[in-house]
Structure formats: structure tokens, C-alpha cells
Motif scaffolding. Structure first.
Motif, short mmCIF file in Angstrom:
data_model
loop_
_atom_site.label_atom_id
_atom_site.label_comp_id
_atom_site.label_asym_id
_atom_site.label_seq_id
_atom_site.Cartn_x
_atom_site.Cartn_y
_atom_site.Cartn_z
N ARG A 178 0.85 -1.19 0.00
CA ARG A 178 0.00 0.00 0.00
C ARG A 178 0.88 1.23 0.00
O ARG A 178 1.52 1.55 1.01
N LEU A 214 -1.60 6.66 -3.70
CA LEU A 214 -2.86 6.45 -4.40
C LEU A 214 -2.84 7.12 -5.78
O LEU A 214 -2.21 8.16 -5.96
N ASN A 261 -5.76 7.92 -9.05
CA ASN A 261 -7.12 7.82 -9.57
C ASN A 261 -7.11 8.00 -11.08
O ASN A 261 -6.64 9.02 -11.59
N CYS A 296 -15.39 6.58 -2.03
CA CYS A 296 -14.05 6.58 -1.45
C CYS A 296 -13.91 7.66 -0.39
O CYS A 296 -13.30 7.45 0.66
N GLY A 312 -6.32 1.36 2.55
CA GLY A 312 -6.79 0.70 1.34
C GLY A 312 -8.29 0.56 1.24
O GLY A 312 -8.79 -0.06 0.29
N THR A 340 -9.84 1.94 -2.10
CA THR A 340 -9.67 1.11 -3.29
C THR A 340 -10.62 -0.08 -3.27
O THR A 340 -11.00 -0.59 -4.32
N CYS A 344 -14.32 1.14 -4.41
CA CYS A 344 -14.44 1.76 -5.73
C CYS A 344 -15.12 0.81 -6.71
O CYS A 344 -14.59 -0.26 -7.01
N ASP A 364 -12.98 0.37 -10.02
CA ASP A 364 -11.55 0.06 -9.82
C ASP A 364 -10.63 1.13 -10.41
O ASP A 364 -9.54 0.82 -10.88
N LEU A 370 -9.54 3.70 -8.61
CA LEU A 370 -8.67 4.16 -7.52
C LEU A 370 -7.79 3.00 -7.08
O LEU A 370 -8.27 1.97 -6.62
N THR A 371 -6.49 3.17 -7.24
CA THR A 371 -5.56 2.08 -6.94
C THR A 371 -4.37 2.59 -6.14
O THR A 371 -4.07 3.78 -6.15
#
Length: 200
Positions: free
Chosen positions: A71, A74, A76, A87, A134, A137, A140, A143, A145-146
Motif C-alpha cells: 500500500r 494512491l 485515480n 471513497c 486501502g 480502493t 471503488c 476500480d 482508484l488504486t
């Protein structure tokens, strides 16, 4: 007096032996330093069985691989974002700030086929506040947002830890707001006219 002298000599040779032992170990490392240990992934079977050699990496030119489930910073993908705000709602430290404007026209679909209905004039993530849980993520739906493998993003000014992901300029965002306000006024006027026509 003789007993004290013998003890003193014995202690002296212990110190010499210790120094020689340390020097041998140091020279052994010097000899092995001509070899380099390669950055092995943590799941590699040879991770703990690497040969002797220099272990210091020349960061940032060399870096240890990070775990796939790590982690870190971030990101987006705004083109896939439907601005659902989940989120921001689930974030325990309120590090995500989102403002949405309803679209007055079709603005396309995400990569998974979800229709987009909202613009995001503001989509900011303050990584100085982020606790890297996390949760954002996980919730979301598209997907977009990672968590990326990027972990080295130190800044002198803490304001630079705020990452902006909107694809609208302030002027474009204001234009979208005005179009929405105009559409709402027209709809309200049409509704009022329809009610007046019924009363007649």
C-alpha cells in the motif's frame, strides 16, 4: 601482585584476539564486496540464499522490488471515475476531497462500460493525511482508484502532498456549473408552466 600481573596479561591477549577476529571478518567483507547481490523479489526462492557480496543498493538507481499487495501512493484514473463519492465517505481520515457537477449532456462511459453522469471539478487526495488502509480502493465500483508501487514521494512543502486528479480546468468547471444552473432553471420554468396550465 603477581596474580594481578597475570590477570592483566591475560586480558591484554583477549583484546588482541578480539581485534584480530574483527579484522579478519572486515577483510572477508572487503574481499566479497567485489561481488554484487541482485535485488530479489521477496517471494523468490533465492531471497534468503544469496551469495556473499555488497548488499547496499545505489538508490534511486537501484531499488528493492515492492510486494504486489503493498500500500503506497494512491492514483485515480479519472477517465474511469464515476464520481460516486464512496471513497471519500469510507476514508477514516478524510484525505479525499470530491466535488461533483451533474452533466447536462452525455460524457461517455468508463472502461468497464459504466455510464458517466457527473463531472469532478475537484478530486484531491492529501497523501500527508492518508493512513494507507486501502478502504477507498476496496469500495471503488470501477476500480479506478488504486495503490501504486510508488513509495518515495517526500516533499519539502507539505502542500505538495495534495494530488489533483480532475481533468477540468477552473474555467471549464465553472462553465459546467453554469450550464447545470441554466438547465435547472429551464426545467423549473417548464414545471411551473405545466402546473399553471393544469390549473386553467
Amino acid at each position: 601482585m603477581e596474580t594481578k600481573t597475570i590477570k592483566h596479561k591475560s586480558g591484554f591477549w583477549d583484546v588482541v584476539k578480539s581485534l584480530v577476529s574483527g579484522l579478519r571478518l572486515t577483510w572477508k567483507h572487503f574481499r566479497n564486496a567485489k561481488n554484487r547481490r541482485t535485488p530479489e523479489y521477496v517471494s523468490d526462492k533465492n531471497y534468503f540464499n544469496q551469495p556473499d557480496g555488497l548488499v547496499t543498493l545505489k538508490y534511486p538507481y537501484e531499488a528493492l522490488p515492492v510486494p504486489d499487495n503493498g500500500r503506497y501512493r494512491l492514483h485515480n484514473e479519472i477517465d474511469d471515475c464515476i464520481v460516486c463519492d464512496l471513497c471519500a465517505k469510507v476514508c477514516p481520515v478524510n484525505c479525499i476531497t470530491i466535488e461533483s457537477v451533474k452533466a447536462t449532456e452525455e460524457i461517455g462511459v468508463t472502461s468497464d462500460g459504466t455510464k458517466k453522469r457527473l463531472y469532478a471539478p475537484v478530486f484531491d487526495i492529501d497523501m500527508a493525511k492518508c493512513c494507507y488502509c486501502g478502504l477507498c480502493t476496496t469500495v471503488c465500483p470501477t476500480d479506478c482508484l488504486t495503490m501504486t508501487p510508488v513509495y518515495d514521494f517526500a516533499e519539502v512543502d507539505i502542500k505538495n502532498m495534495i494530488y489533483h486528479f480532475t481533468d477540468l480546468t477552473p474555467e471549464q468547471a465553472e462553465e459546467k456549473r453554469q450550464l447545470l444552473a441554466k438547465q435547472q432553471e429551464e426545467m423549473a420554468a417548464a414545471k411551473a408552466a405545466a402546473l399553471a396550465a393544469r390549473k386553467q
